[in-house]
Design a protein around this motif. Structure first.
Motif, short mmCIF file in Angstrom:
data_model
loop_
_atom_site.label_atom_id
_atom_site.label_comp_id
_atom_site.label_asym_id
_atom_site.label_seq_id
_atom_site.Cartn_x
_atom_site.Cartn_y
_atom_site.Cartn_z
N TYR A 46 0.84 -1.20 0.00
CA TYR A 46 0.00 0.00 0.00
C TYR A 46 0.87 1.25 0.00
O TYR A 46 0.61 2.21 -0.74
CB TYR A 46 -0.93 0.00 1.22
CG TYR A 46 -1.67 1.31 1.40
CD1 TYR A 46 -2.82 1.59 0.66
CD2 TYR A 46 -1.20 2.28 2.30
CE1 TYR A 46 -3.49 2.80 0.81
CE2 TYR A 46 -1.86 3.48 2.45
CZ TYR A 46 -3.01 3.74 1.71
OH TYR A 46 -3.66 4.94 1.85
N ASN A 49 2.43 1.59 -3.42
CA ASN A 49 1.46 2.07 -4.41
C ASN A 49 1.17 3.56 -4.23
O ASN A 49 0.93 4.28 -5.21
CB ASN A 49 0.16 1.27 -4.29
CG ASN A 49 0.35 -0.18 -4.67
OD1 ASN A 49 1.35 -0.55 -5.28
ND2 ASN A 49 -0.60 -1.02 -4.29
N LEU A 50 1.20 4.02 -2.99
CA LEU A 50 0.99 5.44 -2.72
C LEU A 50 2.11 6.26 -3.36
O LEU A 50 1.86 7.32 -3.96
CB LEU A 50 0.94 5.67 -1.21
CG LEU A 50 0.66 7.10 -0.73
CD1 LEU A 50 -0.68 7.59 -1.26
CD2 LEU A 50 0.69 7.16 0.80
N ASN A 53 1.52 6.25 -7.21
CA ASN A 53 0.45 7.17 -7.59
C ASN A 53 0.95 8.62 -7.56
O ASN A 53 0.65 9.41 -8.46
CB ASN A 53 -0.74 7.02 -6.63
CG ASN A 53 -1.53 5.76 -6.89
OD1 ASN A 53 -1.51 5.21 -7.99
ND2 ASN A 53 -2.23 5.28 -5.88
N SER A 54 1.70 8.95 -6.53
CA SER A 54 2.19 10.32 -6.38
C SER A 54 3.24 10.68 -7.42
O SER A 54 3.41 11.85 -7.76
CB SER A 54 2.77 10.51 -4.97
OG SER A 54 1.82 10.18 -3.98
N SER A 198 -5.85 -0.96 -10.24
CA SER A 198 -6.20 0.30 -9.59
C SER A 198 -5.00 1.23 -9.58
O SER A 198 -3.85 0.80 -9.76
CB SER A 198 -6.67 0.04 -8.15
OG SER A 198 -5.64 -0.55 -7.38
N GLY A 199 -5.29 2.52 -9.38
CA GLY A 199 -4.23 3.51 -9.23
C GLY A 199 -3.27 3.56 -10.40
O GLY A 199 -3.66 3.56 -11.57
N TRP A 200 -2.00 3.62 -10.07
CA TRP A 200 -0.93 3.74 -11.07
C TRP A 200 -0.99 2.61 -12.09
O TRP A 200 -0.76 2.83 -13.28
CB TRP A 200 0.42 3.74 -10.35
CG TRP A 200 1.62 3.92 -11.21
CD1 TRP A 200 2.22 5.11 -11.53
CD2 TRP A 200 2.40 2.89 -11.84
NE1 TRP A 200 3.32 4.88 -12.33
CE2 TRP A 200 3.45 3.53 -12.53
CE3 TRP A 200 2.31 1.51 -11.89
CZ2 TRP A 200 4.40 2.82 -13.26
CZ3 TRP A 200 3.25 0.80 -12.62
CH2 TRP A 200 4.28 1.46 -13.29
N TYR A 203 -3.78 3.08 -14.54
CA TYR A 203 -3.41 4.19 -15.42
C TYR A 203 -2.48 3.72 -16.53
O TYR A 203 -2.66 4.07 -17.70
CB TYR A 203 -2.75 5.28 -14.58
CG TYR A 203 -2.19 6.44 -15.37
CD1 TYR A 203 -3.03 7.30 -16.06
CD2 TYR A 203 -0.82 6.69 -15.40
CE1 TYR A 203 -2.51 8.37 -16.78
CE2 TYR A 203 -0.30 7.75 -16.10
CZ TYR A 203 -1.15 8.59 -16.80
OH TYR A 203 -0.64 9.64 -17.51
N GLN A 226 -6.14 10.47 -13.09
CA GLN A 226 -4.89 10.06 -12.45
C GLN A 226 -4.20 11.23 -11.75
O GLN A 226 -3.57 11.05 -10.71
CB GLN A 226 -3.95 9.42 -13.47
CG GLN A 226 -2.73 8.75 -12.85
CD GLN A 226 -3.11 7.64 -11.87
OE1 GLN A 226 -4.17 7.03 -11.99
NE2 GLN A 226 -2.25 7.38 -10.90
N ILE A 229 -5.82 11.52 -8.43
CA ILE A 229 -5.33 10.46 -7.54
C ILE A 229 -3.91 10.78 -7.08
O ILE A 229 -3.57 10.60 -5.90
CB ILE A 229 -5.37 9.10 -8.27
CG1 ILE A 229 -6.81 8.68 -8.55
CG2 ILE A 229 -4.65 8.03 -7.46
CD1 ILE A 229 -6.94 7.44 -9.41
N GLY A 233 -2.44 11.52 -3.35
CA GLY A 233 -1.29 10.77 -2.85
C GLY A 233 -0.24 11.69 -2.26
O GLY A 233 0.34 11.39 -1.20
#
Length: 250
Positions: A46, A49-50, A53-54, A198-200, A203, A226, A229, A233
């Motif tokens: 997690y 993934n954060l 995403n950022s 999901s997320g990155w 995308y 994105q 999101i 992030g």
């Protein structure tokens, strides 16, 4: 004469009650021992993934210098390489956990007296770990794509696609179609990628799909989603880092 059943004594009732409690505690202990490594691994992913995403946040309202400081401080220089390392560790841990749990089930089935409670818990743990491992491999493949390690990604996904018992075989096949030498888009690909990823990772996969289709409108909408999101992030990373005094985020 038909003998009547004698009512249970208080002592017998107490023993039954204590036995039920003991079995419940054993089941809870076993479940926690099997699920704890998975929970810890999911928590680490997690966080990874954060960061991913950022990493795609453009920060258009910031100066290039401010963007560089934020990126280096919060995200790091090579987020994809870092994520690959984290996902490979998670892959190894999940595989070891899966093999260990399968061995426990084999040993349990060899016992003369069946323990249905333990057997059920072990089977549930195996299915959960297998599904988690497959999702790790889906995501790891997308990370390797971004690191220009396409053959490794295709090999990962092909193993999932070839397994008739795979939870994610169809999604893996859809990803293969996007990155093989002659791209092919499965009819169910947009829906599968949207639901399974999901997320990155979502995308990256949908960007590739829309690029192949030449759908500029869908690409712009995906980019907008994105960026939102990614911005969220960044906010979470700032909170985690204790940097809550940056005015533009208040």
């Amino acid at each position: 004469m038909t003998s009547e059943k004698q009512p249970l004594t208080i002592k017998q009732i107490g023993l039954l009650f204590l036995t039920a409690i003991a079995l419940s505690l054993i089941a809870l202990f076993l479940y926690n021992s099997w699920s704890q490594p998975q929970f810890q691994g999911q928590l680490e992913l997690y966080q990874t993934n954060l960061l991913l995403n950022s990493s795609v946040w453009k920060g258009e309202n910031l100066t290039p210098q401010a963007q560089g400081v934020l990126r280096q401080t919060l995200i790091g220089v090579e987020p994809v390489s870092t994520a690959i390392s984290q996902y490979e560790d998670a892959q190894k841990d999940s595989q070891n956990h899966l093999e260990k749990t399968r061995q426990q089930l084999t040993e349990l089935n060899q016992q003369p007296v069946a323990n249905l409670t333990q057997e059920t818990l072990l089977k549930q743990a195996i299915a959960s770990t297998q599904e988690s491992l497959e999702k790790i491999n889906l995501n790891l493949g997308l990370l390797k794509i971004q690191a220009d390690r396409v053959p490794e990604a295709l090999q990962l996904w092909q193993k999932l696609a070839d397994d008739p018992q795979s939870f994610t075989g169809d999604t893996a096949q859809a990803l293969i179609g996007l990155w093989e030498d002659s791209p092919q888009i499965l009819s169910e690909a947009p829906l599968m990628l949207d639901l399974e990823l999901s997320g990155w990772f979502r995308y990256q996969a949908l960007s590739r799909l829309y690029e192949i289709q030449g759908d500029e409108l869908a690409l712009r909408e995906l980019e907008t989603q994105q960026q939102e999101i990614a911005f969220q992030g960044i906010r979470k990373l700032l909170i985690v880092a204790g940097v809550q005094s940056v005015g533009i985020f208040l």
